[in-house]
Design an enzyme around this catalytic site. Structure first.
Site, mmCIF file in Angstrom:
data_model
loop_
_atom_site.group_PDB
_atom_site.id
_atom_site.type_symbol
_atom_site.label_atom_id
_atom_site.label_comp_id
_atom_site.label_asym_id
_atom_site.label_seq_id
_atom_site.Cartn_x
_atom_site.Cartn_y
_atom_site.Cartn_z
ATOM 1 N N LYS A 1 -10.695 24.652 29.621
ATOM 2 C CA LYS A 1 -11.707 23.957 28.810
ATOM 3 C C LYS A 1 -12.814 23.373 29.698
ATOM 4 O O LYS A 1 -12.552 22.978 30.834
ATOM 5 C CB LYS A 1 -11.006 22.909 27.943
ATOM 6 C CG LYS A 1 -11.133 21.524 28.383
ATOM 7 C CD LYS A 1 -10.390 20.527 27.551
ATOM 8 C CE LYS A 1 -10.127 19.363 28.503
ATOM 9 N NZ LYS A 1 -9.522 18.208 27.985
ATOM 10 N N LYS B 1 -15.286 17.203 32.267
ATOM 11 C CA LYS B 1 -16.240 16.376 32.981
ATOM 12 C C LYS B 1 -16.072 16.429 34.484
ATOM 13 O O LYS B 1 -16.918 15.956 35.202
ATOM 14 C CB LYS B 1 -16.054 14.922 32.559
ATOM 15 C CG LYS B 1 -16.612 14.660 31.201
ATOM 16 C CD LYS B 1 -16.354 13.237 30.794
ATOM 17 C CE LYS B 1 -16.481 13.152 29.314
ATOM 18 N NZ LYS B 1 -16.511 11.828 28.787
ATOM 19 N N LYS C 1 -3.593 15.467 33.857
ATOM 20 C CA LYS C 1 -4.377 14.583 34.734
ATOM 21 C C LYS C 1 -3.563 14.007 35.877
ATOM 22 O O LYS C 1 -4.130 13.602 36.887
ATOM 23 C CB LYS C 1 -4.991 13.439 33.915
ATOM 24 C CG LYS C 1 -5.999 13.954 32.921
ATOM 25 C CD LYS C 1 -7.116 12.981 32.696
ATOM 26 C CE LYS C 1 -8.237 13.714 31.988
ATOM 27 N NZ LYS C 1 -9.208 12.862 31.378
HETATM 28 P P1 TYM Z 1 -13.590 12.476 26.236
HETATM 29 O O1 TYM Z 1 -14.465 11.364 26.720
HETATM 30 O O2 TYM Z 1 -12.904 13.328 27.254
HETATM 31 O O3 TYM Z 1 -14.407 13.450 25.292
HETATM 32 C C1 TYM Z 1 -15.204 12.974 24.237
HETATM 33 C C2 TYM Z 1 -15.095 13.940 23.077
HETATM 34 O O4 TYM Z 1 -15.476 15.257 23.481
HETATM 35 C C3 TYM Z 1 -14.461 16.185 23.092
HETATM 36 N N1 TYM Z 1 -14.400 17.267 24.100
HETATM 37 C C4 TYM Z 1 -14.502 18.575 23.831
HETATM 38 N N2 TYM Z 1 -14.675 19.231 22.663
HETATM 39 C C5 TYM Z 1 -14.769 20.587 22.737
HETATM 40 N N3 TYM Z 1 -14.687 21.303 23.891
HETATM 41 C C6 TYM Z 1 -14.491 20.669 25.070
HETATM 42 N N4 TYM Z 1 -14.433 21.382 26.209
HETATM 43 C C7 TYM Z 1 -14.395 19.248 25.075
HETATM 44 N N5 TYM Z 1 -14.221 18.328 26.060
HETATM 45 C C8 TYM Z 1 -14.216 17.115 25.448
HETATM 46 C C9 TYM Z 1 -13.190 15.393 23.077
HETATM 47 O O5 TYM Z 1 -12.221 16.003 22.236
HETATM 48 C C10 TYM Z 1 -13.657 14.055 22.533
HETATM 49 O O6 TYM Z 1 -13.690 14.067 21.125
HETATM 50 N N6 TYM Z 1 -9.454 10.008 24.971
HETATM 51 C C11 TYM Z 1 -10.799 10.361 24.542
HETATM 52 C C12 TYM Z 1 -11.703 9.157 24.301
HETATM 53 C C13 TYM Z 1 -11.215 8.163 23.315
HETATM 54 C C14 TYM Z 1 -11.158 8.318 21.901
HETATM 55 C C15 TYM Z 1 -10.683 7.091 21.402
HETATM 56 C C16 TYM Z 1 -11.479 9.364 21.034
HETATM 57 C C17 TYM Z 1 -10.761 6.906 23.603
HETATM 58 N N7 TYM Z 1 -10.449 6.276 22.456
HETATM 59 C C18 TYM Z 1 -10.491 6.884 20.043
HETATM 60 C C19 TYM Z 1 -11.286 9.164 19.662
HETATM 61 C C20 TYM Z 1 -10.810 7.951 19.187
HETATM 62 C C21 TYM Z 1 -11.434 11.197 25.628
HETATM 63 O O7 TYM Z 1 -11.050 11.146 26.765
HETATM 64 O O8 TYM Z 1 -12.525 11.897 25.194
#
Ligand code: TYM
Length: 326
Positions: free
Chosen positions: A192, A195, A111
């Protein structure tokens, strides 16, 4: 009963990767565990943002989460910034994580590379994530594959803190699905699905109209040859469609390939499965979106429930750290 915690950022629209990698598991775990789910708006501040967009996206994301099946009566659903303990505990996590550990996080490298402005918080982001998880005595964290490294770091922080200051935090583990853990971009199947607005045609959003979903999947990039088989190294495009089809229909990607001989048939079957999966979600979303005040009320109730657990953990952490009682 096991405690489950997970979070999702309110940026850029919820996509198929979020749903298949994490959110499907969130829904099924709410009946098997004490589940706590969070819209992590503070994490969205780590990159420059538009305040009005953030407000709208936070509310809309909460409504999407309810539309996919999260029930505020069966789980705790809240917004991160409503529970102040998250920021307070993040400082303690920053004091416990090593600089070298944070520097090794691949998400930070991805990022920050090529960005005009890299905030300090983008670097310490995993400390806030560790705080989210550890505040709730979490046993399991349902996430996609890309979050594995952050959960490993959270475990290391919890163990180090407990060793230094006495038993305070539960050491959590990641729960990652067999199919859908890493959904790839439909136009660039070696990257991957994410967003960012960088690849709108490669990203299926949960609120995309059926005709848009069909177009994106039918125009997805496939591989040379014509055989339909699950082989991510040799056939990344076809394997991604099989992973999506498998995750959308509750089977392994290998099983999803059974009986499909041509790329065209694979695309048609995948598009149909995704459209059918999204149809009831979209209907429910539009109902919920019509009553934002009710969403606000449910989120406030969720924050009250979350705060009770988080404040007890913080009190324990403060005492064990030697912070003088107020
Ligand atoms: P975020 O908001 O990017 O994504 C949310 C969840 O979606 C999953 N994900 C995917 N799974 C499969 N294929 C993909 N292409 C894909 N893109 C996203 C992510 O693995 C995630 O589970 N840092 C985290 C948010 C967060 C969090 C937490 C998660 C903040 N605090 C505490 C777990 C526990 C994030 O940016 O997810």
């Amino acid at each position: 009963m096991a405690r489950v915690f997970s979070g999702i950022k309110p940026t850029g629209g919820v996509h198929l990767g979020n749903h298949l990698g994490a959110l499907q598991n969130w829904v099924s775990l709410q009946d098997r565990a004490d589940a706590v789910y969070c819209v992590v708006d503070l994490h969205a501040l780590t990159v420059p943002h538009d305040p009005d967009e953030l407000r709208t996206a936070t509310l809309s994301l909460a409504q999407i989460l309810m539309a996919i099946g999260l029930d505020p009566d069966r789980c705790t659903l809240f917004v991160q910034s409503h529970v102040h303990e998250h920021s307070e505990c993040a400082w303690i996590m920053e004091c416990t994580a090593a600089f070298g550990e944070l520097r090794r996080m691949t998400q930070f490298k991805d990022k920050s590379e090529g960005s005009d402005f890299v905030s300090g918080a983008l670097f310490t982001y995993p400390a806030l994530q560790a705080s989210d998880i550890l505040l709730y005595d979490t046993n399991q964290v349902p996430v996609g594959e890309d979050q594995r490294q952050h959960i490993e770091l959270t475990r290391d922080i919890a163990v180090r803190f407990n060793n230094r200051y006495g038993d305070t935090f539960v050491v959590p583990e990641a729960v990652i699905p067999e199919a859908g853990a890493r959904v790839m971009d439909l136009q660039h199947p070696t990257a991957k699905m994410s967003k960012s607005d960088e690849s709108p045609q490669g990203t299926v959003l949960l609120l995309d109209e059926p005709s848009v979903v069909e177009k994106k999947i039918k125009r997805s990039v496939t591989d040379s040859g014509s055989e339909v088989r699950y082989d991510p190294a040799e056939k990344p495009g076809v394997s991604n469609l099989l992973a999506i089809l498998g995750a959308a229909t509750g089977q392994s990607p290998q099983r999803a390939a059974d009986g499909i001989e041509r790329y065209g048939d694979l695309k048609a079957a995948t598009a149909e499965a995704v459209i059918e999966m999204l149809r009831p979600i979209q209907e429910r979303y539009h109902e919920l979106a019509a009553d934002p005040a009710e969403t606000g009320r449910l989120l406030a109730k969720g924050a009250d429930k979350a705060r009770q657990v988080a404040s007890a953990t913080m009190a324990r952490a403060r005492a064990n750290l030697g912070l003088l009682e107020a």
